[in-house]
Structure formats: structure tokens, C-alpha cells
Design an enzyme around this catalytic site. Structure first.
Site, PDB file in Angstrom:
ATOM      1  N   SER A  95       0.871  -1.186   0.000  1.00  0.00           N
ATOM      2  CA  SER A  95       0.000   0.000   0.000  1.00  0.00           C
ATOM      3  C   SER A  95       0.898   1.224   0.000  1.00  0.00           C
ATOM      4  O   SER A  95       1.508   1.538   1.031  1.00  0.00           O
ATOM      5  CB  SER A  95      -0.869   0.028   1.263  1.00  0.00           C
ATOM      6  OG  SER A  95      -1.610  -1.150   1.381  1.00  0.00           O
ATOM      7  N   LYS A 170      -7.189   1.755  -2.566  1.00  0.00           N
ATOM      8  CA  LYS A 170      -6.780   1.332  -1.216  1.00  0.00           C
ATOM      9  C   LYS A 170      -6.842   2.521  -0.240  1.00  0.00           C
ATOM     10  O   LYS A 170      -7.226   2.360   0.928  1.00  0.00           O
ATOM     11  CB  LYS A 170      -5.363   0.745  -1.284  1.00  0.00           C
ATOM     12  CG  LYS A 170      -4.731   0.424   0.050  1.00  0.00           C
ATOM     13  CD  LYS A 170      -5.364  -0.770   0.750  1.00  0.00           C
ATOM     14  CE  LYS A 170      -4.708  -0.993   2.108  1.00  0.00           C
ATOM     15  NZ  LYS A 170      -5.316  -2.070   2.869  1.00  0.00           N
ATOM     16  N   LYS A 238       0.702   6.057   8.068  1.00  0.00           N
ATOM     17  CA  LYS A 238       1.321   6.100   6.730  1.00  0.00           C
ATOM     18  C   LYS A 238       0.238   6.212   5.651  1.00  0.00           C
ATOM     19  O   LYS A 238       0.327   7.040   4.743  1.00  0.00           O
ATOM     20  CB  LYS A 238       2.160   4.817   6.564  1.00  0.00           C
ATOM     21  CG  LYS A 238       2.792   4.582   5.232  1.00  0.00           C
ATOM     22  CD  LYS A 238       2.043   3.615   4.335  1.00  0.00           C
ATOM     23  CE  LYS A 238       1.811   2.243   4.856  1.00  0.00           C
ATOM     24  NZ  LYS A 238       1.176   1.336   3.918  1.00  0.00           N
TER      25      LYS A 238
END
Ligand code: NAD
Length: 294
Positions: A95, A170, A238
Site C-alpha cells: 500500500s 486502497k 502512513k
């Protein structure tokens, strides 16, 4: 098929096992030796660098923490692109930021290497079961060519658009999950302060409109005060940072995402970065003086 696999962490290790189960030969690499050993014990062979792995296989999969790690492994010294010649395939299942996927794809294309971004949702249990949700971006013909390989790790494999579209999808997933967890933590803290048991509230509302996969997975953890990861606060920070960069880049303000990111930064500063993201409950305990659970 001979497949290279780089990044053997919580997710990568079980994904390799499912590729082996599907009959593929897998050559692995990771900077942590113990992680390599586990994969070799399960039947994989090991390479000495990303370049070495890429030189031995037609297709390399990467499953690494974030954009800088993927750039280093693909474009860096002894990276995938040093070992790969024209015609080889890279599928990055990490990701990362969609813009980074596009930059890495450009470097691949310059060497004649074709690339998809194909991040996943579902966490470790679904990685183990081979039932991940895979969201892919890149050339549609390449997607069709490798779809069966993705199906050996996932039960849902969806083509989302050009390169970077998998990671954009995502990011949407990560925004919705983070905000949903924060909403559960906020609401359950309120009921606890009001003298109603969170366990009964969960029982009463889980079948209604507020019910969700996120609530079913995370409310019991908050009620038990169990924040063993799962998916770590630091990894979610993140993802939300990548979502905010992406949103700002395209002119889409993300005020709720920004708020939840700051809650997670508070937890990180408090030493809870390695806790499960359900530890957003700890943020509300801090500001309200009341714990949802034990
Ligand atoms: P992890 O930290 O457990 O594993 C990452 C692995 O990459 C480690 O084994 C590390 O040693 C390796 N690595 C890092 N730099 C490297 C390098 N330069 N060369 C070779 N190996 C290197 O992370 P994870 O939980 O497996 O997550 C991987 C990706 O999948 C992340 O992008 C994460 O956001 C995503 N993801 C995780 C989950 C989850 O529940 N854990 C769910 C969906 C998606």
C-alpha cells in the site's frame, strides 16, 4: 510459474505460502533473515538481492511497507530493475502513494518491464486464508494475464483503472476504515460515560444501519481492552498521510481524515504506534477520562 517475492512480513509470508500451495515455484528476498528462513522452510528458494531474484523469474511481486521501500527495492542498487530485462512483470502489492506507483511504473517502462499496482485489504487472517481483496491498477491486458496468480492470494480481484488506481482505491478503503473505527470509539466512549454498557450497545445496533465489518471486528477489541495488532496505528498513519497528500494534490479536501490522522499521531507520540488501530479507543480514553473496556 516461477515467481519472485520480496517483502516477507505479516502479509508477505502467508501470501508466499498460498502461491506455493497453488503450485508455483517461489524465490524470495527480505532484509530480515528470519523472515526468509520461514518462507524457505515452507518450500520457497531464496535469492541474494532483489536483482538476483528478478534475474531468475518472469514475474516479481513486492509486499513492502511504503513508497520509499518499494522505490529502493525496484529502482535502487541491486534492485529489481538491475536484474530484470524486457518483457518481465512487476506486481507491487504494497500500500503506497499512487504517485509513487506511477513514478516506479515509468522507471519499469524505460526498461521494458510491465507493472501493476495491486494493494490488498483484509489483513493477516485473509492473507493466511487466501481470501484477500485485491484492487489493481495498470494495463488491462496485463491485469488479465496475471489475474489467476492474484486469485491464488485473494478471493476478490478487481481491476480499478490505470497505474496508481489500485492504490487510490486502497486509500479510499483506509479512509473509510479509520473514520469508522474513530466513530465507534467516540460513540462507545459517550455511552460508557452516560452509564450504558458498550457491550449492550454493540449487541443492539450491530444489525442496524450503523453495523459494519469494521464495528464487528473492532468493537469487541475495544470492549476487551485488547489492542494486539492486526493492523498497526503506525501503518495506518502512513496510509492517511498518503491519502492527505493525494487529496491535496487533486483538490479534494479531507477534513475528517486529517482529524483522525492527528488522533493517531497523538497515540504514536504516546508510544502506542505498534498497537492495533482499534487503539483509537485509547485516544478517547485520554480526552474523556473514561475507558470503553477493561
Ligand atoms: P511488515 O512490516 O510486517 O513487512 C514488511 C516486510 O518488508 C518486512 O519483512 C521487512 O523486512 C521487508 N522490507 C522492508 N524493506 C525492505 C527492503 N529494502 N528489502 C527487502 N525487504 C524489505 O508489513 P506488512 O504488515 O506485511 O505490510 C506490508 C504492506 O501491506 C504495507 O504496505 C501495508 O500497509 C499493507 N497491508 C498490511 C495489512 C496488515 O493487516 N498488516 C493489510 C493490508 C495491507
Amino acid at each position: 510459474m516461477k515467481i519472485g517475492f520480496i517483502g516477507l512480513g505479516i502479509m508477505g509470508k502467508p501470501m508466499v505460502k498460498n502461491l506455493l500451495k497453488a503450485g508455483h515455484d517461489v524465490i524470495v528476498y527480505d532484509i530480515i533473515e528470519n523472515n526468509v528462513k520461514d518462507a524457505v522452510d515452507a518450500g520457497a528458494k531464496s535469492g541474494t538481492s532483489p536483482a538476483d531474484v528478478a534475474s531468475q523469474v518472469p514475474l516479481v511481486i513486492t509486499m513492502l511497507p511504503n513508497s520509499p521501500h518499494v522505490k529502493t527495492v525496484v529502482m535502487g542498487e541491486k534492485g529489481v530493475l538491475e536484474g530484470a530485462e524486457k518483457g518481465k512483470i512487476l506486481i507491487d502489492m504494497s500500500s503506497i502513494a499512487p504517485l509513487a506507483s506511477q513514478e516506479i511504473e515509468k522507471a519499469c517502462a524505460a526498461k521494458g518491464v510491465r507493472m501493476l499496482d495491486a494493494p490488498v485489504s483484509g489483513g493477516e487472517p485473509k492473507a493466511v486464508d487466501g481470501t484477500l481483496a485485491v484492487m489493481a491498477g495498470g494495463d488491462k491486458a496485463l491485469f488479465d494475464e496475471v489475474k489467476d496468480i492474484l486469485f491464488s492470494m485473494g478471493s476478490s480481484v478487481v481491476y480499478c483503472g490505470g497505474i496508481g488506481a489500485g492504490n487510490t482505491t486502497k486509500l479510499a478503503n483506509q479512509i473509510i476504515v479509520a473514520l469508522n473505527i474513530a466513530a465507534v470509539a467516540e460513540a462507545f466512549t459517550m455511552v460508557k460515560k452516560a452509564g450504558v454498557e458498550p457491550e449492550l450497545v454493540f449487541e443492539a445496533i450491530k444489525g442496524g444501519l450503523a453495523g459494519s465489518t469494521v464495528m464487528n471486528a473492532k468493537a469487541p477489541m475495544m470492549i476487551e481492552g485488547n489492542f494486539k495488532p492486526g493492523f498497526k496505528i503506525d501503518l495506518h498513519i502512513k496510509d492517511l498521510a498518503n491519502a492527505l497528500d493525494t487529496g491535496h494534490g487533486v483538490g479534494a479536501p479531507l477534513p475528517l481524515t486529517a482529524s483522525v490522522r492527528e488522533m493517531m499521531e497523538t497515540l504514536h507520540a504516546d508510544g502506542a504506534g505498534q498497537d492495533d488501530h482499534s487503539a483509537l479507543a485509547k485516544y478517547y480514553a485520554k480526552v474523556s477520562g473514561t475507558k470503553i473496556g477493561k
